[in-house]
Design a protein around this motif. Sequence first.
Motif, PDB file in Angstrom:
ATOM      1  N   ILE A  57      55.343 -33.761  35.231  1.00 46.26           N
ATOM      2  CA  ILE A  57      56.737 -33.907  35.657  1.00 46.26           C
ATOM      3  C   ILE A  57      57.632 -32.920  34.925  1.00 46.26           C
ATOM      4  O   ILE A  57      58.506 -32.288  35.521  1.00 46.26           O
ATOM      5  N   LYS A  58      57.406 -32.750  33.617  1.00 49.35           N
ATOM      6  CA  LYS A  58      58.209 -31.787  32.844  1.00 49.35           C
ATOM      7  C   LYS A  58      57.995 -30.366  33.350  1.00 49.35           C
ATOM      8  O   LYS A  58      58.945 -29.592  33.464  1.00 49.35           O
ATOM      9  N   MET A  59      56.731 -30.020  33.663  1.00 51.29           N
ATOM     10  CA  MET A  59      56.448 -28.671  34.157  1.00 51.29           C
ATOM     11  C   MET A  59      57.148 -28.418  35.492  1.00 51.29           C
ATOM     12  O   MET A  59      57.716 -27.345  35.710  1.00 51.29           O
ATOM     13  N   LEU A  60      57.103 -29.399  36.381  1.00 51.26           N
ATOM     14  CA  LEU A  60      57.760 -29.235  37.673  1.00 51.26           C
ATOM     15  C   LEU A  60      59.270 -29.158  37.510  1.00 51.26           C
ATOM     16  O   LEU A  60      59.933 -28.357  38.184  1.00 51.26           O
ATOM     17  N   THR A  61      59.817 -29.952  36.609  1.00 48.61           N
ATOM     18  CA  THR A  61      61.258 -29.922  36.361  1.00 48.61           C
ATOM     19  C   THR A  61      61.683 -28.573  35.800  1.00 48.61           C
ATOM     20  O   THR A  61      62.706 -27.999  36.211  1.00 48.61           O
ATOM     21  N   GLN A  62      60.890 -28.035  34.875  1.00 52.66           N
ATOM     22  CA  GLN A  62      61.201 -26.715  34.306  1.00 52.66           C
ATOM     23  C   GLN A  62      61.122 -25.633  35.375  1.00 52.66           C
ATOM     24  O   GLN A  62      61.911 -24.694  35.386  1.00 52.66           O
ATOM     25  N   SER A  63      60.156 -25.759  36.291  1.00 55.50           N
ATOM     26  CA  SER A  63      60.018 -24.778  37.373  1.00 55.50           C
ATOM     27  C   SER A  63      61.252 -24.769  38.264  1.00 55.50           C
ATOM     28  O   SER A  63      61.642 -23.723  38.787  1.00 55.50           O
ATOM     29  N   GLY A  71      59.913 -16.012  41.281  1.00 60.13           N
ATOM     30  CA  GLY A  71      58.944 -16.683  42.141  1.00 60.13           C
ATOM     31  C   GLY A  71      57.565 -16.815  41.516  1.00 60.13           C
ATOM     32  O   GLY A  71      56.908 -17.840  41.639  1.00 60.13           O
ATOM     33  N   GLY A  72      57.125 -15.785  40.814  1.00 63.16           N
ATOM     34  CA  GLY A  72      55.809 -15.832  40.176  1.00 63.16           C
ATOM     35  C   GLY A  72      55.738 -16.898  39.092  1.00 63.16           C
ATOM     36  O   GLY A  72      54.764 -17.639  38.985  1.00 63.16           O
ATOM     37  N   ALA A  73      56.784 -16.997  38.297  1.00 62.29           N
ATOM     38  CA  ALA A  73      56.820 -18.000  37.224  1.00 62.29           C
ATOM     39  C   ALA A  73      56.907 -19.405  37.802  1.00 62.29           C
ATOM     40  O   ALA A  73      56.297 -20.346  37.278  1.00 62.29           O
ATOM     41  N   ILE A  74      57.647 -19.551  38.881  1.00 59.17           N
ATOM     42  CA  ILE A  74      57.762 -20.860  39.524  1.00 59.17           C
ATOM     43  C   ILE A  74      56.397 -21.295  40.057  1.00 59.17           C
ATOM     44  O   ILE A  74      55.962 -22.431  39.845  1.00 59.17           O
ATOM     45  N   LYS A  75      55.713 -20.384  40.734  1.00 57.62           N
ATOM     46  CA  LYS A  75      54.390 -20.700  41.279  1.00 57.62           C
ATOM     47  C   LYS A  75      53.416 -21.057  40.170  1.00 57.62           C
ATOM     48  O   LYS A  75      52.615 -21.977  40.309  1.00 57.62           O
ATOM     49  N   LYS A  80      50.096 -25.147  37.480  1.00 59.17           N
ATOM     50  CA  LYS A  80      49.646 -25.867  36.283  1.00 59.17           C
ATOM     51  C   LYS A  80      49.864 -27.373  36.450  1.00 59.17           C
ATOM     52  O   LYS A  80      49.007 -28.169  36.096  1.00 59.17           O
ATOM     53  N   ALA A  81      51.023 -27.737  36.979  1.00 53.86           N
ATOM     54  CA  ALA A  81      51.314 -29.162  37.183  1.00 53.86           C
ATOM     55  C   ALA A  81      50.343 -29.767  38.189  1.00 53.86           C
ATOM     56  O   ALA A  81      49.849 -30.888  37.999  1.00 53.86           O
ATOM     57  N   LEU A  82      50.048 -29.047  39.252  1.00 52.24           N
ATOM     58  CA  LEU A  82      49.104 -29.540  40.259  1.00 52.24           C
ATOM     59  C   LEU A  82      47.697 -29.695  39.697  1.00 52.24           C
ATOM     60  O   LEU A  82      46.975 -30.630  40.058  1.00 52.24           O
ATOM     61  N   GLU A  83      47.303 -28.799  38.804  1.00 53.69           N
ATOM     62  CA  GLU A  83      45.979 -28.919  38.165  1.00 53.69           C
ATOM     63  C   GLU A  83      45.888 -30.211  37.365  1.00 53.69           C
ATOM     64  O   GLU A  83      44.879 -30.912  37.383  1.00 53.69           O
ATOM     65  N   ILE A  84      46.963 -30.530  36.650  1.00 54.97           N
ATOM     66  CA  ILE A  84      46.982 -31.767  35.860  1.00 54.97           C
ATOM     67  C   ILE A  84      46.899 -32.985  36.773  1.00 54.97           C
ATOM     68  O   ILE A  84      46.132 -33.909  36.533  1.00 54.97           O
ATOM     69  N   LEU A  85      47.673 -32.950  37.859  1.00 52.65           N
ATOM     70  CA  LEU A  85      47.676 -34.089  38.786  1.00 52.65           C
ATOM     71  C   LEU A  85      46.359 -34.202  39.553  1.00 52.65           C
ATOM     72  O   LEU A  85      45.939 -35.307  39.887  1.00 52.65           O
TER      73      LEU A  85
END
Length: 88
Positions: A57-63, A71-75, A80-85
Amino acid sequence: MPNYNPNTEGLTQSKWVNKPVKVYRLPEPIADDVLAYAHKLDKGENDRSTVELDTAIKMLTQSLTLPANKGGAIKTGIKKALEILAKG
């Protein structure tokens, strides 16, 4: 009239930690899975650790706070967040 000598033979203590409990009707094909999951939640067991979910959640919020031209940093943050989930 109250029953001062009830027959309690065969009765056991409730298996639930959290009380009071409610009775629900469930479709038979999923009833066992739902009950097993409910017992896990009742005992405080989770399939995923809250640390992993909080991290994602923190990673997605930071994105979301990154500027649109990153765009590259957002992706990367979303991946990374999707890998965790996806571990769960």
